[in-house]
Design a protein around this motif. Structure first.
Motif: not given
Length: 240
Positions: A221, A214, A209, A206, A219
């Motif tokens: 996350l 993202a 990113v 993670r 995404l």
């Protein structure tokens, strides 16, 4: 059973990787592989601390997934584990040659005998095939994957259980049809195959990113705690 997660398709996973290594993301493949392998090593430490046995068998494929495994093995050695590497299709690419040399410099053993190595390990890292896997499975990996699905030794798979399709999960028959490892660490974002996964699920990678990337890939996350490179998701962890 893994819960309903927002996942990253095969097409978008490939495009995201390209963005990360373009002028947009500005990462090199070396950096991404180092961070991915570090995430894998932390997942192994979380589920299988040294007190449960220090012998770790790392099975590496010929591509980037195998490279993540090589990096993870180096970190595991520094944590006090005793890794052994199964890497039957070694790449001649300079990056993989350097990763291999780093392991030789630590006197980490390599083996060509997977069945015997399996008898002398406490945990297995499956870094054979990742999200870009396309059948058929070529030798010597069919027999290796069959042993992975039959063993009682816990397995941590990197990004995908080897032999699984990123979209449709395990094959209907043949090697890997009954393979469901104890642990999966998804890299960057979960892939659609997690729908068929039943074990402990971690997310890693993670931290490379950016918010813009993202947002581009929609995404969701989770936040990582402190200096952790991983977060557990689903039952027993965070929900996305």
């Amino acid at each position: 059973m893994a819960g309903a997660l927002k996942t990253l398709s095969a097409k978008n996973a490939l495009a995201l990787d390209k963005d990360l290594m373009s002028s947009v993301g500005a990462f090199s493949i070396d950096q991404l592989m180092e961070l991915a392998g570090l995430s894998v090593s932390q997942a192994v430490y979380r589920v299988h601390p040294p007190s449960r046995g220090r012998r770790i068998l790392v099975a590496c494929g010929p591509g980037n997934n195998g490279g993540d495994g090589l990096v993870a093995a180096r970190h595991l050695w520094h944590y006090g584990y005793k890794p052994t590497i199964y890497y039957p299709k070694q790449s001649k690419n300079d990056l993989y040659q350097r990763l291999t040399t780093q392991l030789h410099n630590l006197n980490i053993p390599f083996t060509d005998d997977f069945p015997n190595a399996l008898k002398e390990t406490d945990h297995i890292v499956d870094a054979i095939f990742g999200f870009s896997f396309q059948p058929p499975i070529r030798d010597p990996f069919p027999s290796v994957i069959t042993l992975l699905e039959e063993t009682s030794i816990p397995v941590t798979s990197v990004d995908a259980p080897s032999s699984w399709d990123i979209e449709s999960g395990p094959p209907n028959e043949g090697p890997g049809a009954k393979f469901n490892p104890e642990v999966l660490i998804s890299l960057t974002a979960p892939k659609p195959l997690v729908k068929w996964f039943t074990g402990r699920h971690f997310l890693g990678g993670r931290r490379f990113v950016s918010p813009d990337i993202a947002k581009k890939y929609d995404l969701e996350l989770p936040e990582y705690e402190g200096i952790d490179q991983i977060v557990e998701i689903g039952e027993g962890g965070q929900n996305l």
